[in-house]
Scaffold this motif. Structure first.
Motif, mmCIF file in Angstrom:
data_model
loop_
_atom_site.group_PDB
_atom_site.id
_atom_site.type_symbol
_atom_site.label_atom_id
_atom_site.label_comp_id
_atom_site.label_asym_id
_atom_site.label_seq_id
_atom_site.Cartn_x
_atom_site.Cartn_y
_atom_site.Cartn_z
ATOM 1 N N PRO A 41 0.817 -1.046 -0.118
ATOM 2 C CA PRO A 41 0.143 -0.139 0.051
ATOM 3 C C PRO A 41 0.776 1.203 0.124
ATOM 4 C CG PRO A 41 0.061 -1.183 2.362
ATOM 5 C CD PRO A 41 0.795 -2.133 1.318
ATOM 6 N N GLY A 42 0.186 2.359 -0.212
ATOM 7 C CA GLY A 42 0.839 3.662 -0.342
ATOM 8 C C GLY A 42 1.281 3.997 1.214
ATOM 9 N N CYS A 43 1.496 5.188 1.368
ATOM 10 C CA CYS A 43 1.914 5.745 2.828
ATOM 11 C C CYS A 43 0.898 5.469 3.696
ATOM 12 C CB CYS A 43 2.201 7.278 2.619
ATOM 13 S SG CYS A 43 0.852 8.412 2.257
ATOM 14 N N GLY A 44 -0.633 5.324 3.325
ATOM 15 C CA GLY A 44 -1.545 5.081 4.406
ATOM 16 C C GLY A 44 -2.279 6.509 4.694
ATOM 17 N N LYS A 45 -1.838 7.471 4.126
ATOM 18 C CA LYS A 45 -2.615 8.905 4.166
ATOM 19 C C LYS A 45 -3.538 9.199 3.222
ATOM 20 C CE LYS A 45 1.251 10.692 7.538
ATOM 21 N NZ LYS A 45 2.103 11.817 7.452
ATOM 22 N N LYS A 46 -4.479 9.512 3.308
ATOM 23 C CA LYS A 46 -5.228 9.904 2.235
ATOM 24 C C LYS A 46 -5.684 11.402 2.456
ATOM 25 C CE LYS A 46 -8.088 5.900 1.910
ATOM 26 N NZ LYS A 46 -9.561 5.312 1.804
ATOM 27 N N GLY A 47 -5.682 12.009 1.252
ATOM 28 C CA GLY A 47 -6.104 13.437 0.958
ATOM 29 C C GLY A 47 -7.534 13.694 1.287
ATOM 30 N N PRO A 48 -7.922 15.050 1.438
ATOM 31 C CA PRO A 48 -9.284 15.303 1.594
ATOM 32 C C PRO A 48 -9.965 14.954 0.124
ATOM 33 C CG PRO A 48 -8.016 17.393 1.290
ATOM 34 C CD PRO A 48 -7.138 16.116 1.610
ATOM 35 N N PRO A 49 -11.290 14.715 0.182
ATOM 36 C CA PRO A 49 -11.857 14.443 -1.178
ATOM 37 C C PRO A 49 -11.946 15.631 -1.920
ATOM 38 C CG PRO A 49 -13.428 14.729 0.881
ATOM 39 C CD PRO A 49 -12.021 14.800 1.362
#
Length: 147
Positions: free
Chosen positions: A26-34
């Motif tokens: 997986p990526g870094c696990g952090k999602k940006g705002p929609p």
């Protein structure tokens, strides 16, 4: 013979396991705002009627902005980005040229001043910038030959 077959199977499994880790990681696990989808009403109209006046070597570029709308009802133009490309007068026909940004003119400005060098073909374009870095299409290209 069994030892060789066993080593080949183990080697293949190690390769597939390593490749699986690369594709499943997986990526870094952090999602940006929609991010809201961009509607056509959110995109500013492209500047039109690109014109210039020339005094000595100072070029004043002007344009007309498309209809400005309410902030609540769709696209609102906040600024204009100016692009320019140049070619030498003795340059080859059909050679590509690259537009580079000269700067941004904030609203309500609808003109830009630039000092020309001699013996160049100049090409100018303008693009409207809206809220949230939404950009219009670029204007038609204005061609100027400054001998």
């Amino acid at each position: 013979m069994n030892r060789i077959f066993e080593r080949i199977v183990i080697s293949v499994l190690i390769v597939f396991w390593g490749a699986g880790i690369l594709f499943v990681t997986p990526g870094c696990g952090k999602k940006g705002p929609p991010v809201a989808p961009i509607r056509d009403a959110d995109i500013p109209a492209a500047p039109t009627n690109l014109k210039y006046t020339l005094k000595d070597r100072n070029l004043t570029l002007s344009w007309i902005c498309g209809p400005l709308q309410d902030q609540e009802q769709g696209a609102k133009v906040e600024a204009f980005e100016i692009f320019m490309a140049t070619k030498p007068l003795d340059g080859c026909q059909g050679c590509p040229f690259i537009f580079k940004s000269l700067g941004v003119v904030p609203m309500p400005g609808k003109s830009f001043v630039y000092t020309l060098d001699k013996d160049l073909h100049y090409y100018f374009r303008v693009q409207a910038l809206g809220h949230g870095n939404i950009k219009s299409k670029v204007s038609d290209t204005l061609y100027i030959e400054f001998p």
